[in-house]
Design an enzyme around this catalytic site. Structure first.
Site, PDB file in Angstrom:
ATOM      1  N   LYS A 262      97.762  50.806  -3.247  1.00 21.47           N
ATOM      2  CA  LYS A 262      98.294  50.014  -4.362  1.00 21.47           C
ATOM      3  C   LYS A 262      97.168  49.327  -5.134  1.00 21.47           C
TER       4      LYS A 262
ATOM      5  N   GLY B 205      94.708  50.626  23.957  1.00 20.02           N
ATOM      6  CA  GLY B 205      95.594  50.307  25.074  1.00 20.02           C
ATOM      7  C   GLY B 205      96.257  51.557  25.614  1.00 20.02           C
TER       8      GLY B 205
ATOM      9  N   GLY C 107     102.245  65.382   5.067  1.00 12.82           N
ATOM     10  CA  GLY C 107     103.017  64.668   6.077  1.00 12.82           C
ATOM     11  C   GLY C 107     102.114  64.148   7.181  1.00 12.82           C
ATOM     12  N   ARG C 108     102.722  63.356   8.065  1.00 10.53           N
ATOM     13  CA  ARG C 108     101.954  62.693   9.115  1.00 10.53           C
ATOM     14  C   ARG C 108     102.593  62.961  10.471  1.00 10.53           C
TER      15      ARG C 108
ATOM     16  N   GLY D  70     100.482  69.273  -1.361  1.00  8.14           N
ATOM     17  CA  GLY D  70     101.618  68.413  -1.032  1.00  8.14           C
ATOM     18  C   GLY D  70     101.962  67.488  -2.185  1.00  8.14           C
ATOM     19  N   ALA D  71     103.140  67.715  -2.801  1.00  9.28           N
ATOM     20  CA  ALA D  71     103.601  66.813  -3.878  1.00  9.28           C
ATOM     21  C   ALA D  71     104.559  65.795  -3.296  1.00  9.28           C
TER      22      ALA D  71
ATOM     23  N   HIS E 260     117.839  37.404 -19.778  1.00 11.84           N
ATOM     24  CA  HIS E 260     117.467  38.184 -20.966  1.00 11.84           C
ATOM     25  C   HIS E 260     116.178  37.637 -21.556  1.00 11.84           C
TER      26      HIS E 260
ATOM     27  N   GLU F  87     102.539  72.449  -4.112  1.00 13.76           N
ATOM     28  CA  GLU F  87     103.642  72.039  -3.245  1.00 13.76           C
ATOM     29  C   GLU F  87     104.374  73.267  -2.704  1.00 13.76           C
TER      30      GLU F  87
ATOM     31  N   ILE G 228     102.114  60.594  -0.929  1.00 12.88           N
ATOM     32  CA  ILE G 228     100.660  60.385  -1.028  1.00 12.88           C
ATOM     33  C   ILE G 228     100.080  61.263  -2.137  1.00 12.88           C
TER      34      ILE G 228
HETATM   35  P1  FAD Z   1     100.376  51.997  11.835  1.00 16.38           P
HETATM   36  O1  FAD Z   1     100.315  51.208  10.588  1.00 16.38           O
HETATM   37  O2  FAD Z   1      99.857  53.383  11.816  1.00 16.38           O
HETATM   38  O3  FAD Z   1      99.595  51.142  12.933  1.00 16.38           O
HETATM   39  C1  FAD Z   1      99.365  51.601  14.213  1.00 16.38           C
HETATM   40  C2  FAD Z   1      98.153  50.902  14.763  1.00 16.38           C
HETATM   41  O4  FAD Z   1      98.048  51.200  16.160  1.00 16.38           O
HETATM   42  C3  FAD Z   1      96.833  51.363  14.155  1.00 16.38           C
HETATM   43  O5  FAD Z   1      96.008  50.262  13.902  1.00 16.38           O
HETATM   44  C4  FAD Z   1      96.236  52.256  15.234  1.00 16.38           C
HETATM   45  O6  FAD Z   1      94.820  52.339  15.169  1.00 16.38           O
HETATM   46  C5  FAD Z   1      96.708  51.521  16.464  1.00 16.38           C
HETATM   47  N1  FAD Z   1      96.729  52.320  17.687  1.00 16.38           N
HETATM   48  C6  FAD Z   1      97.196  53.579  17.878  1.00 16.38           C
HETATM   49  N2  FAD Z   1      97.100  53.930  19.182  1.00 16.38           N
HETATM   50  C7  FAD Z   1      96.553  52.867  19.832  1.00 16.38           C
HETATM   51  C8  FAD Z   1      96.224  52.605  21.168  1.00 16.38           C
HETATM   52  N3  FAD Z   1      96.447  53.491  22.133  1.00 16.38           N
HETATM   53  N4  FAD Z   1      95.664  51.405  21.470  1.00 16.38           N
HETATM   54  C9  FAD Z   1      95.435  50.473  20.510  1.00 16.38           C
HETATM   55  N5  FAD Z   1      95.754  50.669  19.219  1.00 16.38           N
HETATM   56  C10 FAD Z   1      96.308  51.844  18.876  1.00 16.38           C
HETATM   57  N6  FAD Z   1     104.651  52.695   3.515  1.00 16.38           N
HETATM   58  C11 FAD Z   1     105.343  51.875   2.713  1.00 16.38           C
HETATM   59  O7  FAD Z   1     106.381  51.355   3.118  1.00 16.38           O
HETATM   60  N7  FAD Z   1     104.911  51.587   1.440  1.00 16.38           N
HETATM   61  C12 FAD Z   1     103.793  52.134   0.926  1.00 16.38           C
HETATM   62  O8  FAD Z   1     103.431  51.856  -0.217  1.00 16.38           O
HETATM   63  C13 FAD Z   1     103.045  53.017   1.744  1.00 16.38           C
HETATM   64  N8  FAD Z   1     101.916  53.578   1.280  1.00 16.38           N
HETATM   65  C14 FAD Z   1     101.206  54.416   2.101  1.00 16.38           C
HETATM   66  C15 FAD Z   1     100.069  55.012   1.585  1.00 16.38           C
HETATM   67  C16 FAD Z   1      99.328  55.870   2.363  1.00 16.38           C
HETATM   68  C17 FAD Z   1      98.094  56.507   1.802  1.00 16.38           C
HETATM   69  C18 FAD Z   1      99.727  56.115   3.717  1.00 16.38           C
HETATM   70  C19 FAD Z   1      98.908  57.003   4.599  1.00 16.38           C
HETATM   71  C20 FAD Z   1     100.858  55.529   4.225  1.00 16.38           C
HETATM   72  C21 FAD Z   1     101.621  54.681   3.415  1.00 16.38           C
HETATM   73  N9  FAD Z   1     102.787  54.089   3.873  1.00 16.38           N
HETATM   74  C22 FAD Z   1     103.513  53.273   3.059  1.00 16.38           C
HETATM   75  C23 FAD Z   1     103.276  54.315   5.245  1.00 16.38           C
HETATM   76  C24 FAD Z   1     102.885  53.128   6.143  1.00 16.38           C
HETATM   77  O9  FAD Z   1     101.477  52.983   6.122  1.00 16.38           O
HETATM   78  C25 FAD Z   1     103.366  53.383   7.558  1.00 16.38           C
HETATM   79  O10 FAD Z   1     104.749  53.664   7.566  1.00 16.38           O
HETATM   80  C26 FAD Z   1     103.120  52.148   8.424  1.00 16.38           C
HETATM   81  O11 FAD Z   1     101.746  51.830   8.462  1.00 16.38           O
HETATM   82  C27 FAD Z   1     103.632  52.366   9.853  1.00 16.38           C
HETATM   83  O12 FAD Z   1     103.399  51.225  10.593  1.00 16.38           O
HETATM   84  P2  FAD Z   1     103.184  51.275  12.176  1.00 16.38           P
HETATM   85  O13 FAD Z   1     103.013  49.865  12.595  1.00 16.38           O
HETATM   86  O14 FAD Z   1     104.265  52.076  12.784  1.00 16.38           O
HETATM   87  O15 FAD Z   1     101.857  52.103  12.417  1.00 16.38           O
HETATM   88  P1  NAI Z   2     105.444  63.567   2.482  1.00 17.96           P
HETATM   89  O1  NAI Z   2     106.347  63.983   3.558  1.00 17.96           O
HETATM   90  O2  NAI Z   2     105.854  62.491   1.542  1.00 17.96           O
HETATM   91  O3  NAI Z   2     105.092  64.808   1.569  1.00 17.96           O
HETATM   92  C1  NAI Z   2     104.478  65.966   2.066  1.00 17.96           C
HETATM   93  C2  NAI Z   2     104.706  67.084   1.067  1.00 17.96           C
HETATM   94  O4  NAI Z   2     103.889  68.172   1.458  1.00 17.96           O
HETATM   95  C3  NAI Z   2     106.149  67.569   1.056  1.00 17.96           C
HETATM   96  O5  NAI Z   2     106.606  67.660  -0.275  1.00 17.96           O
HETATM   97  C4  NAI Z   2     106.069  68.915   1.744  1.00 17.96           C
HETATM   98  O6  NAI Z   2     107.030  69.836   1.285  1.00 17.96           O
HETATM   99  C5  NAI Z   2     104.668  69.356   1.355  1.00 17.96           C
HETATM  100  N1  NAI Z   2     104.069  70.337   2.259  1.00 17.96           N
HETATM  101  C6  NAI Z   2     104.182  70.414   3.619  1.00 17.96           C
HETATM  102  N2  NAI Z   2     103.453  71.445   4.090  1.00 17.96           N
HETATM  103  C7  NAI Z   2     102.855  72.027   3.011  1.00 17.96           C
HETATM  104  C8  NAI Z   2     101.970  73.126   2.857  1.00 17.96           C
HETATM  105  N3  NAI Z   2     101.542  73.821   3.893  1.00 17.96           N
HETATM  106  N4  NAI Z   2     101.568  73.447   1.604  1.00 17.96           N
HETATM  107  C9  NAI Z   2     101.988  72.739   0.523  1.00 17.96           C
HETATM  108  N5  NAI Z   2     102.831  71.680   0.623  1.00 17.96           N
HETATM  109  C10 NAI Z   2     103.249  71.325   1.850  1.00 17.96           C
HETATM  110  O7  NAI Z   2     104.057  63.222   3.202  1.00 17.96           O
HETATM  111  P2  NAI Z   2     102.735  62.496   2.699  1.00 17.96           P
HETATM  112  O8  NAI Z   2     102.653  62.481   1.211  1.00 17.96           O
HETATM  113  O9  NAI Z   2     101.642  63.101   3.487  1.00 17.96           O
HETATM  114  O10 NAI Z   2     102.966  61.017   3.164  1.00 17.96           O
HETATM  115  C11 NAI Z   2     103.259  60.740   4.535  1.00 17.96           C
HETATM  116  C12 NAI Z   2     104.216  59.609   4.635  1.00 17.96           C
HETATM  117  O11 NAI Z   2     103.558  58.397   4.326  1.00 17.96           O
HETATM  118  C13 NAI Z   2     105.367  59.671   3.662  1.00 17.96           C
HETATM  119  O12 NAI Z   2     106.436  60.460   4.138  1.00 17.96           O
HETATM  120  C14 NAI Z   2     105.789  58.261   3.568  1.00 17.96           C
HETATM  121  O13 NAI Z   2     106.667  57.997   4.620  1.00 17.96           O
HETATM  122  C15 NAI Z   2     104.493  57.512   3.771  1.00 17.96           C
HETATM  123  N6  NAI Z   2     104.019  57.020   2.476  1.00 17.96           N
HETATM  124  C16 NAI Z   2     104.797  56.123   1.808  1.00 17.96           C
HETATM  125  C17 NAI Z   2     104.400  55.654   0.588  1.00 17.96           C
HETATM  126  C18 NAI Z   2     105.301  54.736  -0.143  1.00 17.96           C
HETATM  127  O14 NAI Z   2     106.235  54.233   0.456  1.00 17.96           O
HETATM  128  N7  NAI Z   2     105.058  54.463  -1.416  1.00 17.96           N
HETATM  129  C19 NAI Z   2     103.133  56.043  -0.029  1.00 17.96           C
HETATM  130  C20 NAI Z   2     102.422  57.041   0.751  1.00 17.96           C
HETATM  131  C21 NAI Z   2     102.857  57.459   1.964  1.00 17.96           C
END
Ligand code: FAD
Ligand code: NAI
Length: 476
Positions: free
Chosen positions: A58, A122, A282-283, A191-192, A455, A214, A195
């Site tokens: 952001k 941990g 995806g993740r 991936g569209a 408004h 995508e 992210i």
């Molecule tokens: P995480 O945030 O992944 O935290 C897990 C933590 O545990 C990490 O610090 C990790 O290092 C630690 N950990 C793992 N294993 C161990 C272990 N064995 N011992 C000690 N520590 C450990 N979501 C939104 O809602 N809005 C957004 O705008 C948004 N933008 C995103 C943008 C990007 C680029 C990405 C990648 C993700 C985005 N997300 C967004 C998704 C969001 O980041 C995740 O859903 C959220 O962080 C999940 O929270 P969590 O606490 O489950 O895990």
């Molecule tokens: P995503 O699930 O949002 O999108 C992945 C895209 O990649 C999908 O459209 C899928 O069809 C496509 N794809 C999968 N395999 C492919 C391949 N082999 N070739 C081409 N396209 C392929 O996953 P993304 O963008 O990696 O983000 C992971 C997660 O992080 C999101 O699902 C979301 O939960 C979280 N996130 C949330 C944000 C927010 O809330 N604003 C911002 C960024 C991430």
């Protein structure tokens, strides 16, 4: 002898750190273990969200939007900018400062709530529900602790393309995508999804030629169809080239570029060379080295810690929340689960309503929704009425100079209860909160239509969309 806690949380992302705070508020003794480390070896609590997710993305979206406004929108306001340039190093340094402020904020909250923070990895080392679970901590704060309850909140990590590891030089994951040192002339994105669109937008606004590949034939399949169509048109106008139905054949990183070969939706072979390639497909859940097998914690075939609707694992007094369990990978979903679990541990009745978790994509236009889409309602055979109102007819949007998109409200045809709200346009991320509140309180579209909205405000488009359900908009 090991220190004994009521609750130990593994992971200090939004799921873990919020669970730790809520448990401490409820009078429980809490430890939280996290291994994220910033430069210099200091801990960086906050997880993916704070370090390489929500917050830094952001920050860059904001910087790049300022740049895009200065380049394209200011002129219309009578502001001429000459010699506009972007200092990427300064932009990234600001992003890093924003991240560090959040890390420090969480560290402060841990101290405020007397939560024992342990910097390290941990893992389960044994124990049971009666005597407590034993956790080994490896790293700066190497130790062993015992906890009556454990909350696993270990989050997720990026999924690579098969056979194409991330090198964060040419082939970038989310961390690499947030740290490109200069604007690439050409950027490929696989991936569209969320992210791909957010990071593609950042670098496109700064001048990169961005191509998004995508796999699915439909664009943003999870969004309402009309929203996805409107967003796609806007992205095309911004110059984001989005190819659907793509099958990636080969990715070949070299010293200065990365070559990508794919089959297009007609099955024809295509190739392109990009300066950098972001892979955002995806993740996957993070359970490596957790010691799940040491205690018999069930992890499903996709690597998620298996939980019931209340985040209970197969082991008594072991819970799991956030990205490491089923459901959307969203920070606010992780937080809600963390709070609910802490409350259950303390003997309360934690609750998460999965039907009202909002989705937001922070592109321009922003995209946000809560509840069901029109296509889902049709598939479920639900009779509904739909009302939409365009921002082009909203006074505040005209004054802002951003009239793209609309608000749509879907309501049950018989009861008028709101079943979904969909927004594409300015500040959709903020507007969606009204839809969430309305759905949580079982509101009808008539309820929203009868509420006085300030408004001029964008929220008037929400009121008008509610009026549109009953075909009685006032400003259209
Ligand atoms: P995480 O945030 O992944 O935290 C897990 C933590 O545990 C990490 O610090 C990790 O290092 C630690 N950990 C793992 N294993 C161990 C272990 N064995 N011992 C000690 N520590 C450990 N979501 C939104 O809602 N809005 C957004 O705008 C948004 N933008 C995103 C943008 C990007 C680029 C990405 C990648 C993700 C985005 N997300 C967004 C998704 C969001 O980041 C995740 O859903 C959220 O962080 C999940 O929270 P969590 O606490 O489950 O895990
Ligand atoms: P995503 O699930 O949002 O999108 C992945 C895209 O990649 C999908 O459209 C899928 O069809 C496509 N794809 C999968 N395999 C492919 C391949 N082999 N070739 C081409 N396209 C392929 O996953 P993304 O963008 O990696 O983000 C992971 C997660 O992080 C999101 O699902 C979301 O939960 C979280 N996130 C949330 C944000 C927010 O809330 N604003 C911002 C960024 C991430």
């Amino acid at each position: 002898m090991s220190d004994i806690f009521d609750v130990a949380v593994i992971g200090a992302g939004p799921g873990g750190y919020i669970a730790a705070i809520r448990a401490a508020q409820l009078g429980l003794s809490v430890a939280c273990v996290d291994d994220w480390t910033r430069e210099g070896g200091k801990p960086a609590p906050g997880g993916t969200c704070t370090n390489v997710g929500c917050i830094p993305s952001k920050a860059l979206l904001q910087s790049s939007e300022h740049y895009a406004h200065a380049a394209h929108a200011f002129r219309d306001h009578g502001i001429d900018v000459t010699g506009l340039s972007i200092d990427v190093a300064r932009m990234l340094a600001r992003k890093d400062r924003v991240v560090a402020q959040n890390n420090d904020g969480i560290a402060f909250l841990f101290r405020k709530h007397k939560i024992r923070f342990l910097h390290g990895r941990g893992s389960f080392a044994g124990g049971n529900a009666k005597d407590g679970w034993t956790l080994a901590v490896e790293g700066a704060d190497r130790t062993e602790i015992v906890a009556r309850h454990v909350i696993v909140a270990t989050g997720s990590k990026p999924r690579p393309l098969p056979g194409v590891p991330f090198d964060n030089d040419r082939v970038l994951d989310n961390a690499g995508a947030l740290a490109i040192a200069s604007v690439p002339a050409t950027l490929g994105v696989v991936g569209a999804g969320v992210i791909g669109l957010e990071m593609g937008s950042v670098w496109r606004r700064l001048g990169a030629d961005v191509t998004i590949l995508e796999a699915l034939p439909a664009f943003l399949g999870a969004a309402d169809e009309a929203v996805a169509r409107e967003a796609r048109k806007a992205f095309a106008r911004q110059g984001l080239a989005i190819h659907l139905g793509v099958s990636i054949a080969e990715v070949t990183p070299a010293r200065d570029a990365v070559a990508v070969a794919w089959k297009d939706e007609r099955g024809e072979a295509q190739t392109a060379t990009f300066e950098r390639l972001i892979v955002a497909i995806g993740r996957v859940p993070n359970t490596d080295g957790l010691g799940a097998e040491a205690v018999g914690l069930t992890v499903d075939e996709r690597g998620f810690v298996a939980v019931d609707g209340e985040c209970r694992t197969n082991l008594p007094q072991v819970w799991a929340v956030g990205d490491v369990v089923r459901g959307p990978m969203l920070a606010h979903k992780a937080e809600e689960e963390g709070v609910a679990v802490a409350e259950r541990i303390a003997g309360g009745h934690g609750h998460v309503d999965f039907d009202t978790v909002p989705w937001v994509i922070y592109t321009s236009p922003e995209i946000a929704w809560v509840g069901r889409t029109e296509q889902q309602l049709r598939a479920d055979g639900v009779a509904y009425r739909s009302g939409s109102f365009p921002f082009s007819a909203n006074g505040r949007a005209r004054a802002l100079g951003d009239t793209t998109g609309f608000v749509k409200i879907l309501a049950d045809a018989k009861t008028d209860r709101i079943l979904g709200m969909h927004v594409v346009g300015p500040y959709a991320s903020e507007l969606i909160a009204e839809g969430v509140v309305a759905m949580e309180f079982g509101a009808s579209s008539e309820d929203i239509a009868r509420i006085c909205h300030a408004h001029p405000s964008l929220s008037e488009a929400t009121k008008e969309a509610a009026l549109a359900v009953d075909k009685r908009t006032l400003n259209l």
